[in-house]
Design an enzyme around this catalytic site. Structure first.
Site, short mmCIF file in Angstrom:
data_model
loop_
_atom_site.label_atom_id
_atom_site.label_comp_id
_atom_site.label_asym_id
_atom_site.label_seq_id
_atom_site.Cartn_x
_atom_site.Cartn_y
_atom_site.Cartn_z
N PRO A 18 -84.22 64.12 115.09
CA PRO A 18 -83.70 64.87 116.23
C PRO A 18 -82.59 65.87 115.90
O PRO A 18 -81.44 65.72 116.31
CB PRO A 18 -83.19 63.76 117.16
CG PRO A 18 -82.75 62.69 116.22
CD PRO A 18 -83.75 62.74 115.08
N CYS A 19 -82.96 66.91 115.18
CA CYS A 19 -81.96 67.91 114.78
C CYS A 19 -81.35 68.62 116.00
O CYS A 19 -80.26 69.18 115.90
CB CYS A 19 -82.55 68.91 113.80
SG CYS A 19 -84.05 69.71 114.35
N HIS A 20 -82.03 68.56 117.15
CA HIS A 20 -81.46 69.14 118.36
C HIS A 20 -80.20 68.40 118.82
O HIS A 20 -79.42 68.94 119.59
CB HIS A 20 -82.50 69.16 119.49
CG HIS A 20 -82.99 67.81 119.89
ND1 HIS A 20 -83.96 67.13 119.18
CD2 HIS A 20 -82.63 67.00 120.91
CE1 HIS A 20 -84.18 65.97 119.76
NE2 HIS A 20 -83.38 65.86 120.81
#
Length: 170
Positions: A135-137
């Site tokens: 989940p780089c967001h």
């Protein structure tokens, strides 16, 4: 020879393309183009790739739940072949960020042994082959602003909103 499987599923974001290499998820992308176009593109990049939805049953269920704003832990095996050791460390650390929470680029840099390396973390995240699963967001700037994100028209703020994050935490 490695086995490449892929599947394409419709979603509220567009068509989700999943690619697995030897049973591990190696790519997730979202596109607002037709399934046949995506299938042709995958077969060009990976000759011999087989369309096979079976390896993706569990992750598809989790993605459907995630897109309905339900907390999900993506614990599927992923393939990070071809990425640098630093990038792999960054992605593994980011994978630990719980649903509904954020961390800063600087925080990730500290945790991966690169103090002051927030920009290096950002560059590593730009190569994330499996967004949402990793989940780089959920990684934001130290000042609380969102920072960069690129996933074919899907915004970072939209994904954070799915998780109930209105104002990002540092």
């Amino acid at each position: 020879m490695e086995a490449i499987d892929f599947a394409i599923f419709p979603s509220s974001l567009g068509n989700i393309l999943l690619v697995a290499r030897d049973g591990k998820i190696a790519e997730l992308s979202v596109a607002r183009v037709g399934e046949e176009f995506l299938a042709k593109r995958i077969r060009q990049r990976h000759p011999g790739a087989k369309r096979n939805e079976l390896p993706f049953t569990h992750v598809r269920t989790k993605l459907d739940r995630y897109l309905r704003r339900q907390p999900v832990e993506f614990d599927e095996a992923i393939d990070l072949t071809g990425l640098t050791p630093f990038t792999r460390r960054v992605l593994e650390e980011v994978r630990k960020i719980p649903f509904g929470q954020t961390r800063s680029y600087g925080w990730i840099a500290e945790k991966t042994g690169c103090p002051g390396g927030g920009r290096a973390v950002g560059r590593a995240l730009a190569t994330n082959p499996v967004p949402i699963i990793v989940p780089c967001h959920r990684v934001i700037r130290g000042d609380g602003t969102l920072g960069g994100f690129s996933m074919d028209g899907v915004s970072k703020s939209y994904l954070l909103g799915l998780e109930g994050i209105v104002k990002a935490e540092r």
